[in-house]
Structure formats: C-alpha cells, structure tokens
Design a protein around this motif. Structure first.
Motif, PDB file in Angstrom:
ATOM      1  N   ALA A  83      15.520  60.294  31.128  1.00 19.55           N
ATOM      2  CA  ALA A  83      14.870  59.072  31.608  1.00 19.55           C
ATOM      3  C   ALA A  83      15.791  58.311  32.554  1.00 19.55           C
ATOM      4  CB  ALA A  83      14.470  58.187  30.426  1.00 19.55           C
ATOM      5  N   ARG A  84      17.045  58.157  32.158  1.00 16.32           N
ATOM      6  CA  ARG A  84      18.023  57.482  33.024  1.00 16.32           C
ATOM      7  C   ARG A  84      18.137  58.164  34.376  1.00 16.32           C
ATOM      8  NH1 ARG A  84      23.807  58.773  31.191  1.00 16.32           N
ATOM      9  NH2 ARG A  84      23.046  60.742  32.081  1.00 16.32           N
ATOM     10  N   ASP A  85      18.257  59.477  34.357  1.00 19.74           N
ATOM     11  CA  ASP A  85      18.443  60.219  35.601  1.00 19.74           C
ATOM     12  C   ASP A  85      17.205  60.162  36.494  1.00 19.74           C
ATOM     13  OD1 ASP A  85      20.940  60.834  34.643  1.00 19.74           O
ATOM     14  OD2 ASP A  85      20.406  62.870  33.996  1.00 19.74           O
ATOM     15  N   LEU A  86      16.026  60.000  35.886  1.00 19.06           N
ATOM     16  CA  LEU A  86      14.775  59.914  36.645  1.00 19.06           C
ATOM     17  C   LEU A  86      14.458  58.491  37.095  1.00 19.06           C
ATOM     18  CD1 LEU A  86      12.519  62.282  34.501  1.00 19.06           C
ATOM     19  CD2 LEU A  86      13.241  62.691  36.869  1.00 19.06           C
ATOM     20  N   GLY A  87      15.207  57.514  36.598  1.00 18.38           N
ATOM     21  CA  GLY A  87      14.941  56.125  36.957  1.00 18.38           C
ATOM     22  C   GLY A  87      13.926  55.443  36.053  1.00 18.38           C
ATOM     23  N   ILE A  88      13.599  56.058  34.903  1.00 19.68           N
ATOM     24  CA  ILE A  88      12.695  55.433  33.928  1.00 19.68           C
ATOM     25  C   ILE A  88      13.514  54.451  33.093  1.00 19.68           C
ATOM     26  CG2 ILE A  88      11.219  55.857  31.917  1.00 19.68           C
ATOM     27  CD1 ILE A  88      10.711  58.675  33.073  1.00 19.68           C
ATOM     28  N   PRO A  89      13.134  53.179  33.054  1.00 19.56           N
ATOM     29  CA  PRO A  89      14.005  52.186  32.426  1.00 19.56           C
ATOM     30  C   PRO A  89      13.939  52.102  30.915  1.00 19.56           C
ATOM     31  CG  PRO A  89      12.100  51.113  33.418  1.00 19.56           C
ATOM     32  CD  PRO A  89      12.012  52.565  33.782  1.00 19.56           C
ATOM     33  N   VAL A  90      12.835  52.541  30.296  1.00 16.02           N
ATOM     34  CA  VAL A  90      12.628  52.319  28.860  1.00 16.02           C
ATOM     35  C   VAL A  90      12.003  53.557  28.226  1.00 16.02           C
ATOM     36  CG1 VAL A  90      11.475  50.884  27.116  1.00 16.02           C
ATOM     37  CG2 VAL A  90      12.252  49.838  29.243  1.00 16.02           C
ATOM     38  N   VAL A  91      12.458  53.881  27.012  1.00 13.77           N
ATOM     39  CA  VAL A  91      11.777  54.879  26.184  1.00 13.77           C
ATOM     40  C   VAL A  91      11.219  54.170  24.955  1.00 13.77           C
ATOM     41  CG1 VAL A  91      13.187  56.817  26.970  1.00 13.77           C
ATOM     42  CG2 VAL A  91      13.906  55.520  24.944  1.00 13.77           C
ATOM     43  N   ALA A  92      10.081  54.639  24.475  1.00 12.05           N
ATOM     44  CA  ALA A  92       9.450  54.097  23.272  1.00 12.05           C
ATOM     45  C   ALA A  92       9.514  55.152  22.182  1.00 12.05           C
ATOM     46  CB  ALA A  92       8.003  53.706  23.554  1.00 12.05           C
ATOM     47  N   SER A 330       3.255  55.913  29.271  1.00 14.75           N
ATOM     48  CA  SER A 330       2.508  57.133  29.541  1.00 14.75           C
ATOM     49  C   SER A 330       3.312  58.363  29.173  1.00 14.75           C
ATOM     50  CB  SER A 330       2.119  57.216  31.021  1.00 14.75           C
ATOM     51  OG  SER A 330       1.474  58.446  31.299  1.00 14.75           O
ATOM     52  N   TYR A 331       2.641  59.340  28.573  1.00 21.08           N
ATOM     53  CA  TYR A 331       3.264  60.618  28.260  1.00 21.08           C
ATOM     54  C   TYR A 331       3.532  61.423  29.533  1.00 21.08           C
ATOM     55  CZ  TYR A 331       1.614  59.006  23.790  1.00 21.08           C
ATOM     56  OH  TYR A 331       1.388  58.229  22.688  1.00 21.08           O
ATOM     57  N   PHE A 332       2.935  60.987  30.628  1.00 19.97           N
ATOM     58  CA  PHE A 332       3.213  61.605  31.925  1.00 19.97           C
ATOM     59  C   PHE A 332       4.530  61.115  32.531  1.00 19.97           C
ATOM     60  CE2 PHE A 332      -1.580  62.009  32.369  1.00 19.97           C
ATOM     61  CZ  PHE A 332      -1.598  63.398  32.406  1.00 19.97           C
ATOM     62  N   ALA A 333       5.175  60.138  31.921  1.00 27.38           N
ATOM     63  CA  ALA A 333       6.296  59.441  32.553  1.00 27.38           C
ATOM     64  C   ALA A 333       7.336  60.366  33.178  1.00 27.38           C
ATOM     65  CB  ALA A 333       6.945  58.473  31.570  1.00 27.38           C
ATOM     66  N   PRO A 334       7.885  61.359  32.463  1.00 22.39           N
ATOM     67  CA  PRO A 334       8.934  62.170  33.110  1.00 22.39           C
ATOM     68  C   PRO A 334       8.407  63.016  34.258  1.00 22.39           C
ATOM     69  CG  PRO A 334       8.377  63.070  30.952  1.00 22.39           C
ATOM     70  CD  PRO A 334       7.695  61.739  31.057  1.00 22.39           C
ATOM     71  N   ARG A 335       7.197  63.561  34.112  1.00 27.04           N
ATOM     72  CA  ARG A 335       6.624  64.365  35.194  1.00 27.04           C
ATOM     73  C   ARG A 335       6.296  63.496  36.397  1.00 27.04           C
ATOM     74  NH1 ARG A 335       1.962  67.142  31.920  1.00 27.04           N
ATOM     75  NH2 ARG A 335       1.108  67.454  34.024  1.00 27.04           N
ATOM     76  N   ALA A 336       5.728  62.318  36.147  1.00 24.66           N
ATOM     77  CA  ALA A 336       5.377  61.428  37.256  1.00 24.66           C
ATOM     78  C   ALA A 336       6.639  60.943  37.967  1.00 24.66           C
ATOM     79  CB  ALA A 336       4.560  60.250  36.731  1.00 24.66           C
ATOM     80  N   ALA A 337       7.668  60.579  37.202  1.00 21.48           N
ATOM     81  CA  ALA A 337       8.920  60.115  37.819  1.00 21.48           C
ATOM     82  C   ALA A 337       9.531  61.213  38.674  1.00 21.48           C
ATOM     83  CB  ALA A 337       9.897  59.653  36.739  1.00 21.48           C
ATOM     84  N   ALA A 338       9.507  62.441  38.179  1.00 18.32           N
ATOM     85  CA  ALA A 338      10.046  63.562  38.971  1.00 18.32           C
ATOM     86  C   ALA A 338       9.243  63.750  40.244  1.00 18.32           C
ATOM     87  CB  ALA A 338      10.043  64.838  38.143  1.00 18.32           C
ATOM     88  N   ALA A 339       7.921  63.629  40.159  1.00  9.93           N
ATOM     89  CA  ALA A 339       7.067  63.781  41.352  1.00  9.93           C
ATOM     90  C   ALA A 339       7.344  62.664  42.340  1.00  9.93           C
ATOM     91  CB  ALA A 339       5.598  63.783  40.931  1.00  9.93           C
ATOM     92  N   LEU A 340       7.540  61.456  41.852  1.00 10.05           N
ATOM     93  CA  LEU A 340       7.809  60.335  42.747  1.00 10.05           C
ATOM     94  C   LEU A 340       9.159  60.502  43.444  1.00 10.05           C
ATOM     95  CD1 LEU A 340       6.522  57.492  40.409  1.00 10.05           C
ATOM     96  CD2 LEU A 340       5.579  58.031  42.671  1.00 10.05           C
ATOM     97  N   ARG A 341      10.127  61.032  42.753  1.00  9.25           N
ATOM     98  CA  ARG A 341      11.440  61.240  43.368  1.00  9.25           C
ATOM     99  C   ARG A 341      11.384  62.338  44.420  1.00  9.25           C
ATOM    100  NH1 ARG A 341      15.848  59.042  40.527  1.00  9.25           N
ATOM    101  NH2 ARG A 341      17.222  60.767  41.062  1.00  9.25           N
ATOM    102  N   ARG A 342      10.485  63.323  44.211  1.00 12.91           N
ATOM    103  CA  ARG A 342      10.321  64.357  45.231  1.00 12.91           C
ATOM    104  C   ARG A 342       9.634  63.819  46.469  1.00 12.91           C
ATOM    105  NH1 ARG A 342       8.560  67.424  40.710  1.00 12.91           N
ATOM    106  NH2 ARG A 342       6.387  67.214  41.386  1.00 12.91           N
ATOM    107  N   GLY A 343       8.914  62.717  46.290  1.00 10.35           N
ATOM    108  CA  GLY A 343       8.170  62.139  47.414  1.00 10.35           C
ATOM    109  C   GLY A 343       6.856  62.856  47.621  1.00 10.35           C
TER     110      GLY A 343
END
Length: 343
Positions: A83-92, A330-343
C-alpha cells in the motif's frame, strides 16, 4: 440522407442551434480529454480493506471474492508495505474469527492480542507511515453474527455500546489511527469519543458508518470474516432501510454532532445519491464503501467476459469521486492504484 452539397447548409444550421459550441471538440484526443477532465482519481483516494487470519503460510482465497484472500499477520504487513509503495494511505483491517473464539457477547473483540490488535501493532512497527482503520462492531466475534449483544431475540443498544467503547479503546491502544464504528447503535460515536478522550487518545480519529444500509451486498464479506452461516435473522432493526434518504441525513447529522471526524456511506455504488447528498449537505469528509457484493458483481462479470474488468473497475471508482466522496474503501484498491501509476 444528407447529400454532399447540402453539408455546408447543415453545418450552418447545427452551428445556429448550438451557438457554434461544438462540445465534441474537447473529446477528440486523449490529451484533450485528460486536459478538461473534471474528476480525477488517485491512489491517495483509496483505502484497502484487508482480511486477517490466524497462522502463517500462504493466503487463503475467499471464493466469493475473486482476487481477495485472508492473510496471516505477516502477510498483512506485506500488504501494508505494498500500500505504501502504491501510494495508498490507509489499510482497513477485518478479522476472520474461528467459531471457537466466538461467543454471544463477542468477547474476543476485547482481547488486546486478537488478530486485529496484533496486525495493527505489526503494521505500525513495520510501516508507520501507513494509516490503519479498524472496524468497531461485534459481528466478526459473536456466535450469532450480529453487531451487538442479543437479548431475547433483539439487539440491546446500550449494552452493546458499552462493549463497543471498550473494543475501540483496545484497538486505539494497539496502534489503530481511525476507529470505524459500523454497528449502527444509537449514541455510539459520542460514547467512543468520550472513552478515547478520557484515556488520552484525543488524536485517534473516528470515521463513522453514518449511513449503513441493511443490504444484500454484504454476503461475500460475511464469508470472508466467517459469519455468514452464523447470522440469526437479519439486521434490519439497526441498519437502515434501503428506501430511506432523509434518515441518512439525520444519522449523519447526529454522528457529526457526537464527534465524528469523517462519515461513510455503505454500500456505495447503489447509494451514490446518498454519498452526493451527505457530501453536499455537511461539507464533511465523506467516504464510500464499495462493498464485497459490488466488487464481486464486477469481478464475476469480468470473469465471464461480459465486461472489461479494468475499465469497469476504474469507472466505478471514479463514480464515487464524481458524487463527492473524499475517498473509497475498495477491494480493488491495490489493482486500481497500480493502474493509476501506470497511467
């Protein structure tokens, strides 16, 4: 049919009715679409819900939630690093509680060495820059699957609140940054705030599940925490009726008055009108929970080839932001963050 020699005349007529404003001009290039986009989604808008289990070793897949698994505490720490490496600020954090640790009062919720507390401490030690959100409710711990104490076939509001306050205190002492009361008991936000403040935990935030509806979209989550086949009856005496909107405003107003720092709507996708209304009404950080059922619908359709899964994922998340949500669980959080970083 428009003949070629009529086209200038038609263009003149279209310009006349549109005032010369051709809205499609801004849509004709990828760069121009990006230039004028009104709603932007970023990894910082996401909260990643993680299911934690006892033991070590490989993750345990949740069959009703493709791509989601129950993780050991060590693997939860790895997820926090991701999460940190992807820029996601919080885990639940949510626990999978076995039946031998459940009782009618949810006593395991008060154990300072329960799964959530151990995972919180481990994450704070390893990845202190990632925030931790902990759910306050008894359903992962009760033998009957309800969010509070059951007396004579009904949930006792005030006795439940007393236990929830103690649960919140145990979680905050274990490193939880944000307490998320999801139980929908009356008065619980005020009592939790009072309890935390009295113990010197004034900096611990509260994100109240202000409008949590009695919904059909929670089934896969209950599978993930081990409570689905335990639930006796339903939760309609304390979770909201899906036909009500004004009630959501009253619930949010009450939680804010009691000391909530943030509010949440759950489910999210099928309650976007509520997200938009509360965000506009209160000007308060308003979050939406893209529930397990909403996630599973998209995944199932994508798995059958009926949807482009990644496009549907991103479109659904953008809808929350467009409605006014400050962020999305969202359970999509890591996949979505990775997609956003790819642009």
């Amino acid at each position: 049919m428009v003949l070629q020699h009529d086209r200038p005349t038609l263009s003149t007529r279209i310009d006349a009715v549109t005032g010369g404003r051709r809205l499609r001009r801004l849509r004709q290039h990828d760069w121009s679409r990006r230039l004028v986009r009104e709603t932007e989604l970023s990894p910082a808008d996401l909260i990643w819900p993680i299911f934690v289990r006892e033991g070590a070793g490989a993750d345990e897949a949740v069959p009703s939630m493709p791509g989601v698994a129950r993780r050991s505490v060590a693997r939860a720490v790895e997820a926090a690093r991701e999460a940190r490496d992807l820029g996601i600020p919080v885990v639940a954090l949510f626990p999978f509680t076995t039946r031998d640790r459940r009782d009618d009062r949810g006593s395991e919720a008060l154990n300072e060495n329960n799964l959530v507390c151990r995972a919180s401490r481990a994450i704070k030690d390893a990845v202190p820059e990632v925030g931790i959100l902990c759910d306050v409710a008894l359903d992962p711990y009760t033998s009957h699957g309800h969010d509070g104490v059951m007396r004579g076939g009904r949930i006792d509001n005030d006795e439940s609140v007393e236990i929830l306050c103690r649960q919140a205190l145990v979680q905050a002492r274990s490193g939880c940054d944000i307490i998320g009361p999801s139980d929908m008991m009356d008065g619980r936000v005020a009592m939790i705030r009072e309890t935390l403040d009295a113990e010197g935990l004034r900096d611990t935030m509260i994100m109240s599940y202000a409008a949590k509806y009695a919904s059909a979209f929670y089934g896969p989550f209950r599978d993930a925490v081990g409570s689905n086949d335990l639930l006796k009856g339903d939760k309609r005496t304390y979770q909201m009726d899906f036909g009500n909107a004004e009630e959501a405003v009253r619930e949010a107003a009450q939680d804010i008055a009691e000391g909530a720092d943030m509010i949440m709507v759950k489910p999210g996708m099928v309650y976007l009108d509520i997200v938009a209304r509360l965000a506009a009404e209160f000007g308060m950080p308003t979050f939406a929970y893209q529930t397990s059922g909403e996630y599973a619908m998209i995944e199932a359709a994508a798995g059958n080839g009926w949807l482009d899964g990644e496009r549907a994922m991103m479109e659904s998340l953008a809808a929350f932001k467009r409605a006014g949500a400050a962020g999305i669980l969202s359970y999509f959080a890591p996949r979505a963050a990775a997609a956003l970083r790819r642009g």
